[in-house]
Write an enzyme that holds these catalytic residues in place. Structure first.
Site, PDB file in Angstrom:
ATOM      1  N   GLY A 169       7.062  12.829  -6.347  1.00 30.35           N
ATOM      2  CA  GLY A 169       6.429  11.822  -6.267  1.00 30.35           C
ATOM      3  C   GLY A 169       5.240  11.893  -5.234  1.00 30.35           C
ATOM      4  O   GLY A 169       4.997  12.873  -4.625  1.00 30.35           O
ATOM      5  N   PHE A 170       4.462  10.885  -5.236  1.00 27.58           N
ATOM      6  CA  PHE A 170       3.331  10.817  -4.208  1.00 27.58           C
ATOM      7  C   PHE A 170       3.652  11.285  -2.660  1.00 27.58           C
ATOM      8  O   PHE A 170       3.138  12.278  -2.283  1.00 27.58           O
ATOM      9  CB  PHE A 170       2.582   9.531  -4.185  1.00 27.58           C
ATOM     10  CG  PHE A 170       1.822   8.975  -2.899  1.00 27.58           C
ATOM     11  CD1 PHE A 170       0.963   9.726  -2.222  1.00 27.58           C
ATOM     12  CD2 PHE A 170       2.081   7.942  -2.317  1.00 27.58           C
ATOM     13  CE1 PHE A 170       0.298   9.462  -1.210  1.00 27.58           C
ATOM     14  CE2 PHE A 170       1.658   7.416  -1.129  1.00 27.58           C
ATOM     15  CZ  PHE A 170       0.700   8.220  -0.590  1.00 27.58           C
ATOM     16  N   ILE A 171       4.568  10.479  -2.085  1.00 24.91           N
ATOM     17  CA  ILE A 171       5.098  10.922  -0.627  1.00 24.91           C
ATOM     18  C   ILE A 171       5.748  12.265  -0.676  1.00 24.91           C
ATOM     19  O   ILE A 171       5.738  13.321   0.121  1.00 24.91           O
ATOM     20  CB  ILE A 171       5.907   9.753   0.107  1.00 24.91           C
ATOM     21  CG1 ILE A 171       4.630   8.655   0.112  1.00 24.91           C
ATOM     22  CG2 ILE A 171       6.109  10.042   1.579  1.00 24.91           C
ATOM     23  CD1 ILE A 171       5.440   7.246   0.766  1.00 24.91           C
ATOM     24  N   TYR A 175      13.985  -5.594  -5.387  1.00 26.48           N
ATOM     25  CA  TYR A 175      13.489  -4.475  -4.457  1.00 26.48           C
ATOM     26  C   TYR A 175      13.917  -4.449  -3.344  1.00 26.48           C
ATOM     27  O   TYR A 175      14.735  -3.607  -2.511  1.00 26.48           O
ATOM     28  CB  TYR A 175      11.998  -4.160  -4.580  1.00 26.48           C
ATOM     29  CG  TYR A 175      11.567  -2.763  -4.295  1.00 26.48           C
ATOM     30  CD1 TYR A 175      12.046  -1.527  -4.532  1.00 26.48           C
ATOM     31  CD2 TYR A 175      10.624  -2.849  -3.199  1.00 26.48           C
ATOM     32  CE1 TYR A 175      11.613  -0.579  -3.995  1.00 26.48           C
ATOM     33  CE2 TYR A 175      10.307  -1.669  -2.421  1.00 26.48           C
ATOM     34  CZ  TYR A 175      10.652  -0.559  -3.012  1.00 26.48           C
ATOM     35  OH  TYR A 175      10.347   0.681  -2.573  1.00 26.48           O
ATOM     36  N   THR A 232      18.886   2.397 -10.141  1.00 24.19           N
ATOM     37  CA  THR A 232      18.472   3.556  -9.695  1.00 24.19           C
ATOM     38  C   THR A 232      18.547   3.297  -7.943  1.00 24.19           C
ATOM     39  O   THR A 232      19.060   4.277  -7.133  1.00 24.19           O
ATOM     40  CB  THR A 232      16.884   3.861  -9.855  1.00 24.19           C
ATOM     41  OG1 THR A 232      16.918   3.966 -11.429  1.00 24.19           O
ATOM     42  CG2 THR A 232      16.351   4.985  -9.130  1.00 24.19           C
TER      43      THR A 232
END
Ligand code: UDP
Length: 333
Positions: free
Chosen positions: A10-12, A149, A95
């Site tokens: 992923g991005f991070i 979330y 998830t």
């Protein structure tokens, strides 16, 4: 040292993986490539100390296998991005709740330390001048998908804390505030890559609501070293740490600054929330971190200015748009 990074494509996660390899770790990346992408790891894909495993954190056997023999686990895999959460609430909750429990259990079995990434979303609608880690959470109805979330990540933190209390699992939590930087995609709703992409294309720059809502954007290469330092600090276990940017900016002013810095001809348009998101969407008006706990423990100081963030992200988006052959040609052309 063997480190596992869930969500390492992923991005991070990809920035973290690079940094851990630089530090000499053997790194196993476990990623299902849902919002992550192998191209995020293209500069390190052949690294001899990197192992890539395509797998899901809901698959307990795959998680246990990846974590076998690990010294530490960085848990970044999650369903993220407002669009993903609102469009796929059930998968996102599974998830983010069951997946995290699976990773916690694998860490316990492996005897590994764990770093859990959480989010400033857990504070919800609290608009305090500076949100400290023990600030109250103000969440909307659980029947509004957006809040699932924050609810799921809150449960994750509680799970982690219970593993620490009950099993002595050495687990620390970081709450990330709007981390941005190269490789973040606007596809899942994130505002900085979205607005910069629009500005670069000359497309209308979409500011949702009245644009007066504020955020403090932090740069990924400021945040990643702090994540590692917190993971390595024994006093961090059982605690949460805010990691956010220093400069509060409204989304309308962000759009104006992007337009100005990039010399874009795009027009800035205000888009009502009802048109941008599903009905009943609630935004956060303000989100400002108190970083003092991370500063005292590991010296965290977000150094990159908003202007530099914008220019760096724009440069990386532009270079990703140019085909590799043209990139080679460009300097001498
Ligand atoms: N936003 C916007 N235009 C976009 C995408 C997002 O105005 O193209 C707004 C969004 O409504 C929110 C802020 O920018 O007020 C930050 O959105 P993002 O999804 O990046 O992060 P979060 O809402 O999780 O802070």
């Amino acid at each position: 040292m063997k480190s596992v990074v869930t969500g390492g494509a992923g991005f991070i996660g990809s920035h973290l993986t690079e940094r851990l390899l630089d530090a000499g770790d053997d790194v196993v990346v476990l990623d299902n490539l849902s919002t992550g992408a192998s191209r995020n790891l293209e500069s390190i894909v052949d690294h001899p100390r990197l192992t890539l495993r395509r797998g899901d954190i809901l698959d307990a056997a795959a998680v246990a296998d990846a974590c076998d023999g690990a010294d530490r686990i960085f848990h970044l895999a999650a369903a993220v991005g407002v669009n993903v959460i609102v469009d796929h609430p059930l998968d996102s909750m599974r998830t983010n709740i069951h997946g995290t429990e699976t990773v916690l259990e694998a860490a316990r079995v492996a005897g590994a330390k764990l770093l859990l990434t959480s989010t400033s979303e857990v504070y919800g609608k609290n608009t305090a001048d500076a949100l400290a880690e023990d600030s109250d959470r103000i969440l909307g109805s659980p029947l509004k998908s957006r809040w699932t979330y924050a609810a799921a990540k809150g449960i994750d933190e509680a799970f982690a804390h219970a593993y620490w209390q009950q099993f002595g699992l050495e687990v620390a939590i970081v709450r990330l505030f709007n981390t941005v930087g190269p490789r973040q995609t606007g596809r899942y709703g994130m505002v900085v890559p979205n607005l910069i992409g629009q500005a670069l294309r000359g497309a209308p720059m979409t500011v949702f609501g009245d644009g007066a809502q504020t955020r403090c954007f932090s740069y990924v290469t400021d945040v990643v070293p702090a994540i590692i330092a917190i993971a390595e600090h024994p006093d961090a276990y059982g605690q949460a740490f805010n990691l956010g940017g220093a400069q509060e900016v409204s989304i309308l002013n962000l759009a104006k600054r992007i337009k100005q810095l990039l010399g874009s001809q795009s027009e800035i348009v205000l888009v009502p929330y009802e048109a941008a998101y599903a009905t009943g969407f609630e935004d956060m008006r303000r989100r400002v971190p108190d970083n003092s706990r991370a500063h005292s423990l590991v010296g965290f100081k977000p150094a990159t200015s908003l202007d530099d963030i914008i220019l760096n992200v724009a440069a990386s988006m532009q270079s990703a748009l140019i085909p590799p052959a043209a990139r080679v040609m460009a300097p001498g052309a």
